[in-house]
Design a protein around this motif. Structure first.
Motif, mmCIF file in Angstrom:
data_model
loop_
_atom_site.group_PDB
_atom_site.id
_atom_site.type_symbol
_atom_site.label_atom_id
_atom_site.label_comp_id
_atom_site.label_asym_id
_atom_site.label_seq_id
_atom_site.Cartn_x
_atom_site.Cartn_y
_atom_site.Cartn_z
ATOM 1 N N ILE A 41 -10.451 -34.276 -14.493
ATOM 2 C CA ILE A 41 -11.874 -34.304 -14.423
ATOM 3 C C ILE A 41 -12.342 -33.301 -13.414
ATOM 4 N N VAL A 42 -13.283 -32.601 -13.845
ATOM 5 C CA VAL A 42 -13.654 -31.223 -13.034
ATOM 6 C C VAL A 42 -15.340 -31.586 -13.072
ATOM 7 N N VAL A 43 -15.624 -31.692 -11.785
ATOM 8 C CA VAL A 43 -17.266 -31.755 -11.589
ATOM 9 C C VAL A 43 -17.774 -30.452 -10.902
ATOM 10 N N ILE A 44 -18.709 -29.774 -11.529
ATOM 11 C CA ILE A 44 -19.207 -28.624 -10.847
ATOM 12 C C ILE A 44 -20.752 -28.680 -10.849
ATOM 13 N N ILE A 45 -21.066 -28.610 -9.501
ATOM 14 C CA ILE A 45 -22.526 -28.628 -9.184
ATOM 15 C C ILE A 45 -23.269 -27.307 -8.993
ATOM 16 N N ASN A 46 -24.337 -27.145 -9.612
ATOM 17 C CA ASN A 46 -25.091 -25.744 -9.203
ATOM 18 C C ASN A 46 -25.976 -25.904 -8.587
ATOM 19 N N PRO A 47 -26.215 -25.669 -7.256
ATOM 20 C CA PRO A 47 -27.724 -26.036 -6.408
ATOM 21 C C PRO A 47 -28.394 -24.798 -6.373
ATOM 22 N N GLU A 48 -27.828 -23.740 -7.130
ATOM 23 C CA GLU A 48 -28.731 -22.431 -7.050
ATOM 24 C C GLU A 48 -29.536 -22.297 -8.274
ATOM 25 N N LEU A 49 -30.531 -21.603 -8.227
ATOM 26 C CA LEU A 49 -31.711 -21.489 -9.040
ATOM 27 C C LEU A 49 -31.463 -20.459 -10.138
ATOM 28 N N PHE A 50 -30.099 -20.105 -10.420
ATOM 29 C CA PHE A 50 -29.748 -19.107 -11.322
ATOM 30 C C PHE A 50 -28.480 -19.587 -12.188
ATOM 31 N N THR A 51 -28.401 -19.187 -13.235
ATOM 32 C CA THR A 51 -27.231 -19.468 -14.420
ATOM 33 C C THR A 51 -26.077 -18.750 -13.913
ATOM 34 N N VAL A 52 -24.904 -19.527 -13.952
ATOM 35 C CA VAL A 52 -23.676 -18.875 -13.676
ATOM 36 C C VAL A 52 -22.984 -18.985 -15.018
ATOM 37 N N LYS A 53 -23.016 -17.617 -15.535
ATOM 38 C CA LYS A 53 -22.411 -17.337 -17.035
ATOM 39 C C LYS A 53 -20.779 -17.479 -17.004
ATOM 40 N N THR A 54 -20.321 -17.790 -18.286
ATOM 41 C CA THR A 54 -18.980 -17.678 -18.645
ATOM 42 C C THR A 54 -18.033 -18.335 -17.412
ATOM 43 N N VAL A 55 -18.107 -19.403 -17.048
ATOM 44 C CA VAL A 55 -17.375 -20.127 -16.150
ATOM 45 C C VAL A 55 -16.031 -20.286 -17.034
ATOM 46 N N GLN A 56 -14.841 -19.792 -16.523
ATOM 47 C CA GLN A 56 -13.541 -19.840 -17.089
ATOM 48 C C GLN A 56 -12.810 -20.619 -16.248
ATOM 49 N N LEU A 57 -12.400 -21.877 -17.226
ATOM 50 C CA LEU A 57 -11.625 -23.021 -16.377
ATOM 51 C C LEU A 57 -9.918 -22.848 -16.947
ATOM 52 N N ASN A 58 -9.323 -22.385 -15.940
ATOM 53 C CA ASN A 58 -7.781 -22.092 -16.208
ATOM 54 C C ASN A 58 -6.746 -23.189 -15.669
ATOM 55 N N GLY A 59 -5.472 -23.198 -15.975
ATOM 56 C CA GLY A 59 -4.494 -23.869 -15.263
ATOM 57 C C GLY A 59 -4.265 -25.231 -15.838
ATOM 58 N N THR A 75 -18.374 -30.690 -27.065
ATOM 59 C CA THR A 75 -16.922 -30.428 -27.316
ATOM 60 C C THR A 75 -16.876 -28.906 -26.960
ATOM 61 N N LEU A 76 -15.998 -28.626 -26.288
ATOM 62 C CA LEU A 76 -15.633 -27.249 -25.873
ATOM 63 C C LEU A 76 -14.471 -26.736 -26.534
ATOM 64 N N ALA A 77 -14.597 -25.488 -26.912
ATOM 65 C CA ALA A 77 -13.485 -24.783 -27.647
ATOM 66 C C ALA A 77 -12.447 -24.451 -26.661
ATOM 67 N N ILE A 78 -11.008 -24.725 -26.964
ATOM 68 C CA ILE A 78 -9.774 -24.168 -26.186
ATOM 69 C C ILE A 78 -9.165 -23.195 -26.782
ATOM 70 N N ASN A 79 -9.105 -22.094 -26.010
ATOM 71 C CA ASN A 79 -8.365 -20.730 -26.455
ATOM 72 C C ASN A 79 -7.236 -20.224 -25.239
ATOM 73 N N ASN A 80 -6.183 -20.416 -25.796
ATOM 74 C CA ASN A 80 -5.030 -20.108 -24.776
ATOM 75 C C ASN A 80 -4.955 -20.743 -23.498
ATOM 76 N N ASN A 81 -5.179 -21.972 -23.576
ATOM 77 C CA ASN A 81 -5.371 -23.041 -22.402
ATOM 78 C C ASN A 81 -6.557 -22.514 -21.402
ATOM 79 N N LEU A 82 -7.601 -21.681 -22.200
ATOM 80 C CA LEU A 82 -8.701 -21.441 -21.172
ATOM 81 C C LEU A 82 -9.964 -22.096 -21.875
ATOM 82 N N VAL A 83 -10.906 -22.678 -21.104
ATOM 83 C CA VAL A 83 -12.044 -23.213 -21.528
ATOM 84 C C VAL A 83 -13.249 -22.472 -20.883
ATOM 85 N N GLU A 84 -14.257 -21.951 -21.722
ATOM 86 C CA GLU A 84 -15.301 -21.330 -21.195
ATOM 87 C C GLU A 84 -16.626 -21.908 -21.602
#
Length: 428
Positions: free
Chosen positions: A365-383, A404-413
Motif C-alpha cells: 500500500i502506498v499513500v500519497i498526500i499532495n498538500p500543494e496547490l499544483f498537480t504533480v504530473k506523471t508520478v512513476q512508482l518503481n521497485g 485500475t492502473l496500467a503496469i508496464n515493465n513493473n512501473l506504474v504511472e
C-alpha cells in the motif's frame, strides 16, 4: 467544555479559515516524478488507525454507526482502534458496553482512558484536578482491574488501558495531575493491572521528558506496554528510547475543527468545503508525519461529530452519514490494516509529496498526500513486481475515485492532483 478549551491551543497554529485554492493557478510540475518503493527496508509494524467514542453523557456509538466506522465494505471506514472513557463513576460503565462489543465483533482494538481516578482516591476529593494519593496507588490499580473484569463479564473486551488522560494539562474539567515521578512510582507500587496492556503517559503534546523518564526506570518500564501521547501544540517526533525498549508508540488523541470550539467562533456550517478540505489535508499530513516517525497507531478524537468522520446531525450534517473527513482518513485506516509494516520509499531531491508505503504478505500500500496547490504530473512508482495496481483518489470535489492502473515493465504511472490524497493498492 473539552472542545472549547482544546481549541484555545490551536488559535496560532491551525490553518486559515479561507482557502487560497480559488486564487492560485494550478501549475503542473516537471515530469517524471520518480518514486522507488523498497520492501527490503522495513520500519515499524502498524497497530492501527482509530477514533474515539463520545466520552461524557449517555451518547455512545450505536451498531449502525459502528458498522460504518469499523467495517471494510463499501462506504465503511475500516477503523481498527476504538478509544473509550474509563469513568471514575461505576454507574457510567454500562453506557459503553454495546459500543465496545460492536468494536470487538469487528476485530477492533479497544483503548480505555481515565480522565480521573475516583474522587475518593485523590488529594482534593474531586474529579477535577488534584492528584492520586500514593497510598491509593494499589486501590486505583484494583479499580482499573475491576473495570476490565466488569466489561469482560458483559462480553466487552478491553485490549489496552491508559493510566491517565493528559496528566500535564490543568483544565477546569475532569482531570488529574501526574508528574513523571508519579507515573514511575505508580508503576512500581504494589499491585498489577491485569487483563489488558498498559499505556502511558498520554501527555498533552507527547512530552519526551516525561516518557523518557518513565522508560529510564527499568522496573517501571517492565509494567508498561505502550508509550502514548497527544499532539496538541507539538510532539510529532521520533521516540528512539521507546524503540530501544521495544515499546509501541501510539498517538491517542488529536482534533482539528477550524477552531469552532472557541467561544464566539463562527459555526462549522459557515465554512466553505474548501476550508474544511484544507484542514483535512492538515490531518492527513499529521498522520504521514506520525508514521514517518515510526509510530504504530494514530487515533482521532470523536469519530462521530459534525467536524469528524460520521455526522451527528449538528451543523448541517446528517446523523449517521459518513463525512468527507472520514473518507479522507480511510485512505489510511481502510487499506493499512494491523500488522502491515512500513517500508522504504525513495523520492526525488525536490519532493512536493508526502509518501509512505506499507507491506503485508503479497500486498503493498502506498499513500500519497499532495498538500500543494499544483498537480504533480506523471508520478512513476518503481521497485515492485506488480500483478495489479489500483488507485483510490480523493480531492476537494471527488471521493475515493477508483482507477485500475496500467503496469508496464513493473512501473506504474499516474498524476497527483492538488490538495489530494491517493492510496495505491499493489498486488504482487
Amino acid at each position: 467544555m473539552k472542545n472549547k478549551i482544546i481549541q484555545l491551543l490551536w488559535i496560532a497554529c491551525c490553518i486559515s479559515c479561507q482557502s487560497t485554492t480559488e486564487q492560485t493557478p494550478l501549475v503542473a510540475k516537471s515530469t517524471p516524478f520518480k518514486v522507488i518503493v523498497n520492501p527490503q527496508i522495513t520500519h515499524q509494524s502498524i497497530a492501527g488507525f482509530g477514533g474515539a467514542n463520545r466520552m461524557w453523557g449517555t451518547q455512545s456509538l450505536k451498531p449502525a454507526e459502528a458498522t460504518k466506522a469499523f467495517g471494510l465494505g463499501d462506504d465503511e471506514l475500516g477503523l481498527s482502534i476504538f478509544r473509550v472513557r474509563l469513568s471514575s463513576n461505576k454507574k457510567d460503565w454500562p453506557i459503553i458496553i454495546e459500543a465496545v462489543k460492536e468494536a470487538n465483533k469487528n476485530g477492533v482494538k479497544v483503548l480505555a482512558s481515565p480522565w480521573s481516578p475516583p474522587a475518593a482516591l485523590k488529594s482534593n476529593n474531586s474529579d477535577v484536578r488534584g492528584s492520586l494519593l500514593p497510598e491509593n496507588y494499589k486501590a486505583f490499580k484494583d479499580y482499573i482491574n475491576e473495570f476490565i473484569a466488569y466489561m469482560a463479564q458483559n462480553g466487552a473486551k478491553i485490549d489496552v488501558v491508559s493510566i491517565q488522560n493528559e496528566p500535564d494539562w490543568k483544565p477546569t474539567y475532569e482531570s488529574c495531575d501526574y508528574t513523571a515521578d508519579d507515573f514511575i512510582n505508580f508503576l512500581k507500587a504494589p499491585g498489577q493491572i491485569v487483563g489488558a496492556k498498559v499505556a502511558a503517559p498520554e501527555s498533552l503534546n507527547f512530552n519526551q521528558s516525561m516518557t523518557n523518564a518513565i522508560l529510564s526506570d527499568d522496573v517501571a518500564t517492565k509494567n508498561i506496554d505502550i508509550i502514548a501521547g497527544h499532539i496538541y501544540g507539538g510532539g510529532l517526533a521520533p521516540f528512539p528510547l521507546a524503540v530501544q525498549k521495544n515499546k509501541e508508540v501510539w498517538m491517542t488523541e488529536f482534533l482539528l475543527n477550524l477552531n469552532t470550539g472557541n467561544t464566539g467562533a463562527a459555526a462549522w456550517s459557515t465554512y466553505s468545503e474548501a476550508a474544511k478540505w484544507a484542514e483535512s489535508i492538515k490531518m492527513l499530513v499529521s498522520i504521514h508525519d506520525a508514521m514517518s516517525n515510526n509510530w504504530n497507531a494514530y487515533i482521532w478524537w470523536y469519530l462521530q461529530r459534525f467536524y469528524s468522520f460520521i455526522g451527528d446531525g449538528e451543523q448541517n450534517t446528517i446523523n449517521g452519514s459518513i463525512l468527507k473527513r472520514g473518507y479522507a482518513f480511510s485512505h489510511f485506516s481502510k487499506f493499512i490494516r494491523p500488522n502491515f509494516v512500513r517500508i522504504g520509499v525513495e523520492t526525488p531531491t525536490t519532493n512536493y509529496l508526502k509518501i509512505t508505503a506499507y507491506k503485508k504478505d503479497n500486498q503493498t500500500i502506498v499513500v500519497i498526500i499532495n498538500p500543494e496547490l499544483f498537480t504533480v504530473k506523471t508520478v512513476q512508482l518503481n521497485g515492485l513486481t506488480a500483478k495489479s495496481a489500483t488507485s483510490y483518489q480523493t480531492t476537494e470535489t471527488t471521493t475515493l475515485v477508483k482507477t485500475t492502473l496500467a503496469i508496464n515493465n513493473n512501473l506504474v504511472e499516474f498524476d497527483i492532483p492538488p490538495t489530494s490524497v491517493t492510496t495505491i493498492v499493489v498486488n504482487n
